[in-house]
Design an enzyme around this catalytic site. Structure first.
Site, PDB file in Angstrom:
ATOM      1  N   ASP A 114      10.850  33.088  55.701  1.00 34.98           N
ATOM      2  CA  ASP A 114      12.172  32.487  55.872  1.00 34.98           C
ATOM      3  C   ASP A 114      12.622  32.585  57.328  1.00 34.98           C
ATOM      4  O   ASP A 114      13.179  31.634  57.891  1.00 34.98           O
ATOM      5  CB  ASP A 114      13.164  33.200  54.943  1.00 34.98           C
ATOM      6  CG  ASP A 114      14.583  32.705  55.135  1.00 34.98           C
ATOM      7  OD1 ASP A 114      14.826  31.516  54.875  1.00 34.98           O
ATOM      8  OD2 ASP A 114      15.442  33.503  55.541  1.00 34.98           O
ATOM      9  N   GLU A 165       7.794  29.525  51.660  1.00 31.72           N
ATOM     10  CA  GLU A 165       8.162  30.449  52.733  1.00 31.72           C
ATOM     11  C   GLU A 165       7.103  31.538  52.894  1.00 31.72           C
ATOM     12  O   GLU A 165       6.772  31.935  54.020  1.00 31.72           O
ATOM     13  CB  GLU A 165       9.528  31.065  52.446  1.00 31.72           C
ATOM     14  CG  GLU A 165      10.679  30.070  52.552  1.00 31.72           C
ATOM     15  CD  GLU A 165      12.008  30.639  52.099  1.00 31.72           C
ATOM     16  OE1 GLU A 165      13.042  30.022  52.399  1.00 31.72           O
ATOM     17  OE2 GLU A 165      12.015  31.703  51.437  1.00 31.72           O
TER      18      GLU A 165
END
Length: 226
Positions: free
Chosen positions: A49, A121
């Site tokens: 992320d 992610e």
């Protein structure tokens, strides 16, 4: 450790040949399948992320050197949000190689937006740890493709635009009313109505309330010429 044929094919789809295949395997291992000897992808998701955020912040600054922070922020949010990550995951068929526990698999986990977005992610983090930031950036920009160039349209939040349209005409903010919910608990479909106090309204259906509200707001804006 060697990758299975399906994971090799996935590596080809994302354009990265792993020197450490264990990183890709971990990135694709959901918590429902993890164990003490088989770590899941949650820590990689956390890292990925942040890597994604830096890649997109750099890309946006490079693509528009005159944009203010207020202009960049909604574009950034549109590029890194879970829905976008899940869309990219679907394009490379990440769901087909995701390792899930039996209950999660039976409940449609391979199609769940949150699981796909989280795993995407984690894959970004796996590439970063395997080959460094440049390799991760190259993969992200390749997979996100024209989204960076066209993000201005995506970043324009339909609910915000509809509220601004209403307020400019002395009206109350629009209301969003749940008109129906269909399907099983693991894959619901919501019908949401966007309604203004002058009676104008439009409905939309989507797998989440947020997306349905946005779609209903956009449909109403389009009809009103907003």
């Amino acid at each position: 450790m060697k990758l299975s044929a399906d994971l090799k094919a996935f590596s080809g789809r994302i354009g990265h040949d792993f020197a450490r295949p264990d990183l890709l395997i971990r990135a694709l291992t959901h918590g429902s399948f993890g164990s003490d000897t088989r770590p899941d992808n949650q820590r990689l998701e956390f890292l990925g992320d942040r890597v994604l955020g830096l890649v997109m912040a750099e890309a946006l600054l490079a693509s528009d050197k005159s944009a203010s922070e207020g202009q960049l922020a909604p574009r950034y949010n549109a590029l890194v949000r879970k829905e976008t990550c899940a869309d990219v995951a679907r394009e490379v068929d990440l769901g087909g190689v995701l390792k899930l526990g039996r209950s999660e698999m039976l409940s449609g986990g391979r199609r769940k937006q949150a699981l796909l977005g989280d795993a995407m992610e984690a894959v970004i983090a796996a590439v970063y740890l395997d080959a460094g930031f440049d390799a991760a950036r190259d993969m992200v920009l390749r997979l996100w493709g024209k989204r960076v160039e066209t993000v201005e349209a995506d970043a324009r939040d339909a609910k915000t635009s509809l509220q601004e349209w209403a307020q400019a005409r002395g009206m109350q903010p629009p209301r969003y009313i749940e008109k129906g919910r269909e399907g099983p608990d693991h894959a619901p479909v919501f019908t949401i109505e966007a309604r203004l106090d002058n009676g104008e309204a439009e409905t939309a259906r989507a797998p989440s309330k947020r997306v349905a509200e946005q779609a209903a707001a956009k449909a109403l804006l389009d009809r009103l010429g907003g």
